[in-house]
Write a protein that holds these residues in place. Structure first.
Motif, short mmCIF file in Angstrom:
data_model
loop_
_atom_site.label_atom_id
_atom_site.label_comp_id
_atom_site.label_asym_id
_atom_site.label_seq_id
_atom_site.Cartn_x
_atom_site.Cartn_y
_atom_site.Cartn_z
N SER A 24 0.84 -1.20 0.00
CA SER A 24 0.00 0.00 0.00
C SER A 24 0.87 1.24 0.00
O SER A 24 2.03 1.19 0.40
CB SER A 24 -0.93 0.01 1.22
OG SER A 24 -0.43 0.82 2.24
N PRO B 18 2.11 -4.05 -7.43
CA PRO B 18 3.11 -4.05 -6.36
C PRO B 18 3.49 -5.46 -5.88
O PRO B 18 4.66 -5.74 -5.64
CB PRO B 18 2.45 -3.25 -5.24
CG PRO B 18 1.53 -2.32 -5.95
CD PRO B 18 1.02 -3.10 -7.15
N LEU C 153 4.39 -2.55 2.77
CA LEU C 153 5.42 -2.03 1.86
C LEU C 153 4.81 -1.21 0.74
O LEU C 153 3.76 -1.58 0.19
CB LEU C 153 6.22 -3.19 1.25
CG LEU C 153 7.00 -4.08 2.20
CD1 LEU C 153 7.61 -5.26 1.45
CD2 LEU C 153 8.10 -3.29 2.90
#
Ligand code: 4GX
Length: 260
Positions: free
Chosen positions: A89, A144, A131
């Motif tokens: 995030s 991600p 992260l």
């Protein structure tokens, strides 16, 4: 064998990306294992609902806690040992090469892909690290998650063919990479720097160090604070900083001249 679990509402997006390239081959030949789990498989209602409106009001939706809890319960039931559970995030700590190296020494890593406005805050009780891959906003945590798995997996022995390419690379020493050239020696009137054709390996090494340091000083001076420089590199860096100051001073003097 190192393994990853990725929990997502968009398993097709993650699976497709993992089938291609270096990671695809590493998964196919069993060097690493990646299990992609559809969050909807852990819902209990007929409509397989994974999101809901935020308490307190406001726009957007939030990922419900129960499907994520049930997915983590299922993963934990399959394995023993310590659990590393990552949530990707923009609120996370920066994902860096150092973080990738640390994670590459862990047997099993779970990555939760957030969506919408985020996940119910209580899910964070099961998350060991949050992260961020960078200061921008994406539509979901799938890219991600793939970034994290890619950067970690390529450090696992056997995933990247040439181990030396990992050892000598950019960031390994905390600096940006030097410029690379291949044949032909001239293309569209653009030549390869003479030093690279000289066969003088000591000079080539020094030139590359200088280029890497000059680029880092120019583009990412923040990296120099934590870079592990050897004696030769410290000297080259001092020369570059000196040249830079002189350039700025000369620029000012020329300006003065023009104004006369
Ligand atoms: N680096 N996003 C996650 C939804 C979300 C929000 C909060 C959990 C908590 C991002 C990034 C990123 C967009 C992925 C919002 N999930 N993730 N998503 N940059 O922008 O990691």
């Amino acid at each position: 064998m190192p393994s990853f679990d990725i929990v997502t509402i968009c398993p097709a997006m993650v699976t497709q990306a993992l089938e291609a390239g270096v990671l695809g081959r590493a998964i196919a030949n069993g060097t690493i294992r990646v299990t992609v789990r559809d969050l909807r498989d852990f819902t209990a209602d007929r409509h397989r609902v994974v999101d809901d409106v935020p308490y307190g009001g406001g726009p957007g939706m939030v990922l419900k806690p129960e499907p994520l809890f049930r997915a983590l319960d299922a993963i934990e039931a399959e394995r023993s040992g310590p659990k590393t559970v990552i949530l990707t995030s923009p609120q996370g700590r920066p994902f860096t090469q150092a973080a990738a190296e640390r994670l590459s020494r862990i047997e099993h890593v779970v990555v939760l892909c957030g969506r919408y406005e985020g996940v119910d805050e209580r899910v964070r009780t099961r998350v060991t690290e949050e992260l961020s891959i960078g200061d921008y906003v994406l539509t979901g945590g799938e890219l991600p998650a793939l970034v994290v798995v890619d950067a970690v997996a390529r450090l696992v022995p056997g995933v990247v063919g040439d181990e030396a390419s990992i050892e000598g690379e950019s960031f390994n020493r905390g600096l940006l990479d030097f410029p690379h050239y291949t044949r032909p020696a001239v293309v569209d009137g653009l030549s390869v720097p003479d030093v690279l054709l000289s066969g003088n390996h000591a000079e080539i090494r020094r030139w590359r160090k200088r280029q890497a340091l000059a680029r880092t000083l120019e583009r990412r001076p923040d990296l120099l604070e934590r870079a592990a420089l050897d004696e030769e590199e410290r000297i080259i860096l001092q020369e570059l900083q000196h040249d830079r100051l002189r350039g700025m001073w000369n620029g000012r003097m020329e300006g003065d001249h023009e104004r006369d």
